[in-house]
Design an enzyme around this catalytic site. Structure first.
Site, PDB file in Angstrom:
ATOM      1  N   ASP A  94       0.748  -1.609   0.087  1.00  0.00           N
ATOM      2  CA  ASP A  94       0.040  -0.076  -0.369  1.00  0.00           C
ATOM      3  C   ASP A  94       1.097   1.246  -0.306  1.00  0.00           C
ATOM      4  OD1 ASP A  94      -2.126   1.085  -0.015  1.00  0.00           O
ATOM      5  OD2 ASP A  94      -2.833  -0.008   1.728  1.00  0.00           O
ATOM      6  N   ASP A 195      -3.073   4.296  -2.617  1.00  0.00           N
ATOM      7  CA  ASP A 195      -4.320   4.985  -1.476  1.00  0.00           C
ATOM      8  C   ASP A 195      -4.465   6.500  -2.282  1.00  0.00           C
ATOM      9  OD1 ASP A 195      -4.911   4.800   1.038  1.00  0.00           O
ATOM     10  OD2 ASP A 195      -4.165   7.060   0.760  1.00  0.00           O
ATOM     11  N   GLU A 250      -6.922   3.149  -5.334  1.00  0.00           N
ATOM     12  CA  GLU A 250      -8.245   3.476  -4.367  1.00  0.00           C
ATOM     13  C   GLU A 250      -8.447   4.732  -5.199  1.00  0.00           C
ATOM     14  OE1 GLU A 250      -9.622   4.608  -0.299  1.00  0.00           O
ATOM     15  OE2 GLU A 250      -7.584   4.863  -1.090  1.00  0.00           O
ATOM     16  N   HIS A 311     -10.772  -2.780   4.932  1.00  0.00           N
ATOM     17  CA  HIS A 311     -10.537  -2.537   6.242  1.00  0.00           C
ATOM     18  C   HIS A 311     -10.994  -0.292   6.709  1.00  0.00           C
ATOM     19  CE1 HIS A 311      -8.036  -0.316   3.588  1.00  0.00           C
ATOM     20  NE2 HIS A 311      -7.776   0.636   4.986  1.00  0.00           N
ATOM     21  N   ASP A 312     -11.507  -0.149   5.380  1.00  0.00           N
ATOM     22  CA  ASP A 312     -12.766   1.023   5.970  1.00  0.00           C
ATOM     23  C   ASP A 312     -13.573   0.755   6.024  1.00  0.00           C
ATOM     24  OD1 ASP A 312     -10.157   2.443   5.755  1.00  0.00           O
ATOM     25  OD2 ASP A 312      -9.751   2.472   3.380  1.00  0.00           O
TER      26      ASP A 312
HETATM   27  C1  NOJ Z   1      -7.936   5.392   2.143  1.00  0.00           C
HETATM   28  C2  NOJ Z   1      -7.569   4.508   3.138  1.00  0.00           C
HETATM   29  O1  NOJ Z   1      -8.095   3.553   3.072  1.00  0.00           O
HETATM   30  C3  NOJ Z   1      -7.233   4.734   4.233  1.00  0.00           C
HETATM   31  O2  NOJ Z   1      -7.453   3.544   5.307  1.00  0.00           O
HETATM   32  C4  NOJ Z   1      -6.970   6.073   4.942  1.00  0.00           C
HETATM   33  O3  NOJ Z   1      -7.806   6.145   5.945  1.00  0.00           O
HETATM   34  C5  NOJ Z   1      -6.709   7.164   3.978  1.00  0.00           C
HETATM   35  N1  NOJ Z   1      -7.123   7.070   2.493  1.00  0.00           N
HETATM   36  C6  NOJ Z   1      -6.276   8.188   4.104  1.00  0.00           C
HETATM   37  O4  NOJ Z   1      -4.662   7.757   3.477  1.00  0.00           O
END
Ligand code: NOJ
Length: 535
Positions: A94, A195, A250, A311-312
């Site tokens: 990542d 990211d 992403e 994870h989000d």
């Molecule tokens: C996306 C990531 O998946 C998330 O966990 C993070 O808080 C934000 N980007 C900021 O980097």
């Protein structure tokens, strides 16, 4: 010729929560290396590791203070990549290119003096009438501008104030990032998950963002800006000089045409489609609609992605599972993402049906998004109890609890107190017990992954059919002369066997119903290898 990632199954490892080798309560590379055989036996092809670089961990590693160092909590990478490769497992890292930690040396230099050459590596603006230069909001809540008393200017942060946005309009930033990417690619990393990659450019007019009818900000000027696709092309052509490396992006957008603009030849190889992944509550129609849409919009070199957790977001077994139906849903959805057309991304712990972690006290909450929501709720006059409910709602801790390896203390994750708590429901939800049970969620995943690996129609087939009848989604995929049919009855009613299934067929997998009959039972699943013509 398919590229490796077109057939691969990805598995996301949340670094601090997967395996703790040095027994300090935090996951690390030692633990991860010890679990490589687990991944091999499970049958996944590529690990996606959440950020492992040095970080103060305000946002658990998405705030990088040194891109070249492994964070002290994670130990050393040592022979991890080599050992993974020996087992035919690839590893992607990542990478956060949009922002650095406020503890990064670059930012420390930039904030030290407005005339410092690094100043322009970040985004600075003067106040307007003593206020931030515009209404842009941070994705964690509050203004996206932080005031620096010393210089009297604001700096921009799309996330926490400790995650400072880099100024990608400055070519030196790009150069520094390319050098750093080469460093990791040379170490054997097989690619990157980029990211929030559509945030790299902001509009240089710095106009106010509009708001919708619910007063929610529309991020019109702080993402997907003119020139961003050219940056993608540059990143792509740089990374693809290294053979066989993959770029997963992403791109936080619901617009499918925006998503597809980022993916394809000379851009990103895979772009997450959150429209399927983040369906909030179980809804067969919505799932089917998204599968159909992905089929319609994706061209040859634009791969659909298949996932329901990360994870989000909350774990889908908790999000989608109705009382008593959790295991069935988990198995049917696993069948869907491992057999439908696209690249599956599994999230650690989903293969054993781990549940969401809900806190009963704010002191246990780790996620900055949850903690910020709590603080904002208190400021807005909510009671502590109400604020905790709101915080739990927003908190991404839900899906970040330690991996449950066995039924011993701390679920075998660590002998030390883990950095984050466990969900209340844990009984029977661990690797050791589920490996021993042939009908467990884990055994079901293993079987699916094996089938997928052995059947070209499953790992890279095209749809010959994609249909829904009642609450049953069914499809046929074909490749290399093989036709495989998948039937998933998510509903509580029997559904008629579709005519396409009334042919000679081998049953590769069946769940909740042994034999094909005139109807498919509620909650049943079949994977069939179709042999002949219609009967
Ligand atoms: C996306 C990531 O998946 C998330 O966990 C993070 O808080 C934000 N980007 C900021 O980097």
């Amino acid at each position: 010729m398919k590229r490796w990632w077109e057939k691969a199954v990805f598995y996301e490892v949340y670094m601090p929560s997967f395996a703790d080798g040095n027994k300090d309560g935090i996951g690390d590379f030692k633990g991860l290396t010890e679990k490589l055989d687990y991944f091999m036996n499970l049958g996944v092809d590529c690990l996606w590791l959440t950020p492992f670089y040095s970080s103060p961990k305000v946002d658990n590693g998405y705030d990088i203070s040194d891109y070249y160092q492994i964070d002290h909590d994670y130990g050393t990478m040592a022979d991890f990549i080599e050992e993974a490769h020996k087992r035919k497992i690839k590893v992607i890292a990542d990478l956060v290119l949009n922002h650095t930690s406020s503890e990064h040396a670059w930012f420390k230099e930039a904030i030290s003096n407005p005339n410092h050459p690094k100043r322009d590596w970040y985004i600075w603006k003067d106040p307007i009438n003593g206020e931030p230069p515009n209404n842009w909001e941070s994705f964690f809540g509050g203004s996206a501008w932080e005031f620096d008393k010393k210089s009297g200017q604001y700096y921009y942060h799309a996330f926490a104030k400790e995650q400072v946005d880099l100024n990608w309009a400055n070519p030196e930033v790009k150069q520094a990032m390319f050098e750093m990417m080469a460093f990791w690619l040379d170490k054997g990393i097989d690619g990157f998950r980029l990211d929030v990659i559509n945030f790299l450019k902001v509009n240089n007019t710095f106009e106010h963002n509009p708001v919708d009818e619910n007063n929610q900000q529309i991020h019109q000027y702080d993402k997907d800006q003119v020139g961003i696709l050219e940056v993608m092309e540059e990143i792509s052509s740089f990374v693809h000089q290294f053979p066989d490396k993959v770029l997963v992006g992403e791109v936080g957008s619901e617009e499918v045409d925006v998503l597809s603009a980022y993916s394809g030849k000379n851009k990103l190889d895979i772009v997450f489609n959150f429209n399927l992944g983040s369906i909030p509550a179980f809804d067969v129609d919505a799932i089917f609609e998204q599968l159909t849409k992905m089929e319609e919009i994706h061209t040859e070199d634009q791969l659909p992605t298949l996932f329901f957790s990360s994870h989000d977001m909350p774990r889908h077994i908790s999000r989608f599972g109705e009382e008593g139906l959790e295991e069935e849903r988990a198995k049917l959805l696993a069948t869907l993402i491992l057999t439908a057309k696209g690249v599956p991304f599994l999230y650690y712990g989903d293969e054993i049906g781990m549940r969401d972690l809900i806190h009963d006290d704010i002191v246990f909450m780790k996620d900055i998004q949850g903690v910020t929501a709590f603080e904002l709720a208190i400021q807005a006059g909510k009671t502590e109890e109400e604020a905790l409910t709101i915080a739990n709602e927003k908190s991404r801790d839900k899906a970040r609890s330690p991996m449950q390896w066995d039924e011993s203390e701390n679920s075998g994750f660590s002998t030390a107190e883990p950095w984050i708590s466990f969900p209340t429901k844990r009984e029977g939800i661990n690797v050791r017990q589920q490996l021993a049970q042939s009908d467990s969620i884990l055994s079901y995943y293993k079987k699916l992954l094996e089938l997928r690996r052995n059947h070209p129609a499953l790992h890279h087939g095209d749809y010959q059919l994609l249909e829904k009848n009642g609450d049953m989604i069914y499809f046929i995929k074909a490749a290399e002369g093989e036709r495989v049919m998948v039937l998933l009855n998510f509903g509580r009613e029997k559904v008629l066997l579709p005519p396409e299934a009334r042919v000679e067929a081998d049953i590769l997998l069946s769940y909740k119903q042994e034999k094909l009959a005139a109807t498919i039972e509620p909650g049943a699943a079949f994977i069939l290898c179709l042999k002949g013509d219609k009967r």
